[in-house]
Design an enzyme around this catalytic site. Structure first.
Site, PDB file in Angstrom:
ATOM      1  N   GLU A 332      -6.168  -4.085  10.493  1.00  0.00           N
ATOM      2  CA  GLU A 332      -6.434  -4.547   9.130  1.00  0.00           C
ATOM      3  C   GLU A 332      -5.816  -3.569   8.133  1.00  0.00           C
ATOM      4  O   GLU A 332      -5.097  -3.957   7.216  1.00  0.00           O
ATOM      5  CB  GLU A 332      -7.936  -4.648   8.920  1.00  0.00           C
ATOM      6  CG  GLU A 332      -8.334  -5.048   7.507  1.00  0.00           C
ATOM      7  CD  GLU A 332      -9.816  -4.875   7.249  1.00  0.00           C
ATOM      8  OE1 GLU A 332     -10.324  -5.522   6.316  1.00  0.00           O
ATOM      9  OE2 GLU A 332     -10.469  -4.080   7.949  1.00  0.00           O
ATOM     10  N   HIS A 333      -6.118  -2.293   8.300  1.00  0.00           N
ATOM     11  CA  HIS A 333      -5.560  -1.226   7.468  1.00  0.00           C
ATOM     12  C   HIS A 333      -4.758  -0.276   8.352  1.00  0.00           C
ATOM     13  O   HIS A 333      -5.222   0.102   9.429  1.00  0.00           O
ATOM     14  CB  HIS A 333      -6.655  -0.406   6.787  1.00  0.00           C
ATOM     15  CG  HIS A 333      -7.644  -1.206   5.996  1.00  0.00           C
ATOM     16  ND1 HIS A 333      -8.862  -1.601   6.508  1.00  0.00           N
ATOM     17  CD2 HIS A 333      -7.593  -1.676   4.724  1.00  0.00           C
ATOM     18  CE1 HIS A 333      -9.531  -2.274   5.586  1.00  0.00           C
ATOM     19  NE2 HIS A 333      -8.780  -2.348   4.499  1.00  0.00           N
TER      20      HIS A 333
END
Length: 442
Positions: A332-333
């Site tokens: 996601e990050h």
């Protein structure tokens, strides 16, 4: 923190099965087992409407709930109590998010694909959208901004925000201020799969919306997927579940910075996952020590500690191996804390959002750099994009042919219709080309 064990492992020493296990999401198996429970909740909401949602709200959130919809007077009273410093922070974040998303406005296009044949691509804002703001142990006005600002820029006519209330039936003043700033039109006091059902199917106090946005726990993510696959006609943005962060760090990285970033995601929830990839055993050891020291100082230390149990500190052979692992994991990050961070960007494309360099904390993107923090999790970043302005539009096409233009394409159309055995398709062309044009000649 003395009981916490955060092992450091050499990636190359792990078997293929062990490597797969190390990259497994902690919440994934649980999400699969929730399918039946979520289906029951959604069916109840679809059949019984507001009464069902109220029952779930009393069960999980506010035992004294009598209504779901917040009045304008309730919102104004809550906002009036908010500290000016918090308002200024929300205003600053609003401005950067607005600036970045305003620049994303899609442009209509028109092109002549053949003489006398014009094709257009047009965009129209979604009429009604639902914004899911998670509740629980954290106040999330930032998520209201991330969802509300693009809805406002796109020009969605009805914007319905749902969020689980506290035991007193209230929402945080900061969340309500952010919603008001973004022009949210309706606020419903409900959360979980039942809130997704209320948005998708509609309830007495709030008609159905056309698309549901926002992150949430496994129940919420599963509910979004289910309503988007049934005949409700409601679409979803993307699978956005428990938070994830993968950090690639070399000897130039500051272990305190790396640990702080890892903890910033670990504190989101016990099902969050954070991973460090580094070619340096020294960096891994120093980051581990920083994790232990910094976690002990957090107000949400217990939550972060639970997340760290499923997190990984992995020593890789080199940067190429780190890149390959990151591309497989599709976080996601993704934080790149190396001395040549920007040079690695072309090779790192499978991530929801990328944070480049030593002075770009992940929390900056969570709040105020301007990018959107609603991102694909569970590895969906391989094929899904981060949330953007275009997600709040419908895209449709237009075509117009003159009589001469149709004649230009008639042979191709009728031949393909013959190949597919669709006589009516062919006739719809020949009935026009065999008659005289009625177009005016100016």
């Amino acid at each position: 923190m003395s009981e916490l064990r955060i092992p450091i492992e050499q990636w190359q020493s792990l078997s293929s099965a062990e490597q797969t296990q190390r990259l497994a999401r902690p919440g994934r198996a649980q999400a699969e087992s929730l399918r039946e429970k979520v289906a029951v909740i959604l069916s109840d909401v679809r059949d019984n409407g507001e009464r069902a949602v109220l029952n779930y709200t009393r069960q999980f959130d506010n035992p004294d709930a009598t209504s779901l919809r917040m009045s304008d007077e309730q919102v104004e009273a809550a906002v009036a109590s908010l500290d000016d410093k918090v308002k200024r922070a929300i205003d600053t974040a609003y401005q950067t998010i607005y600036r970045f998303h305003e620049a994303q406005r899609p442009q209509d296009l028109s092109i002549e694909t053949a003489p006398g044949v014009q094709c257009e691509l047009r965009y129209a804002p979604l009429d009604a959208v639902g914004l899911y703001i998670p509740g629980g142990s954290a106040t999330l006005p930032s998520t209201a901004l991330m969802l509300g600002v693009p809805a406002q820029i796109a020009g969605c006519q009805r914007v319905v925000m749902v969020s689980p209330p506290n035991k007193q039936g209230e929402l945080p003043a900061a969340l309500l201020y952010a919603a008001k700033r973004c022009g949210v039109t309706d606020i419903l006091l409900c959360g979980g799969a039942q809130a997704i059902g209320a948005l998708a199917y509609g309830i007495e106090s709030s008609p159905a919306v056309g698309k549901v946005f926002g992150p949430g726990n496994s129940f919420v993510t599963e509910a979004k997927q289910q309503v988007s696959q049934n005949d409700s006609g409601c679409a979803m943005d993307l699978p956005a579940g428990p938070s994830e962060l993968l950090v690639i760090a070399d000897d130039s990285a500051n272990p305190a910075y790396v640990a702080a970033d890892l903890l910033s995601q670990a504190e989101h929830g016990p099902d969050s996952q954070v991973i460090l990839l580094t070619p340096s055993m020294t960096v891994a050891e120093n980051v581990r020590q920083e994790l232990m020291a910094q976690c002990a100082q957090l107000s949400r230390a217990d939550i972060a500690e639970q997340a760290l149990q499923a997190s990984r500190l992995l020593v890789v052979a080199d940067m190429n191996e780190a890149i390959a692992i990151s591309e497989t994991y599709a976080p996601e990050h993704l934080s790149i804390q190396t001395d040549n961070a920007r040079d690695l960007l072309p090779q790192l494309t499978r991530a929801g959002s990328v944070f480049v360099g030593h002075y770009t904390p992940e929390s900056g993107g969570d709040y105020a750099t301007g990018t959107n923090h609603v991102l694909p999790t569970y590895g969906y970043a391989r094929n899904y994009s981060s949330l953007g302005l275009v997600d709040f539009y419908r895209r449709y096409t237009v075509q117009e042919a003159s009589h001469d233009g149709l004649r230009q394409l008639a042979e191709a159309i009728t031949t393909l219709a013959d190949v597919e055995g669709l006589d009516a398709h062919k006739r719809a062309v020949t009935i026009r080309t065999e008659t005289k044009s009625t177009e005016s000649k100016l």
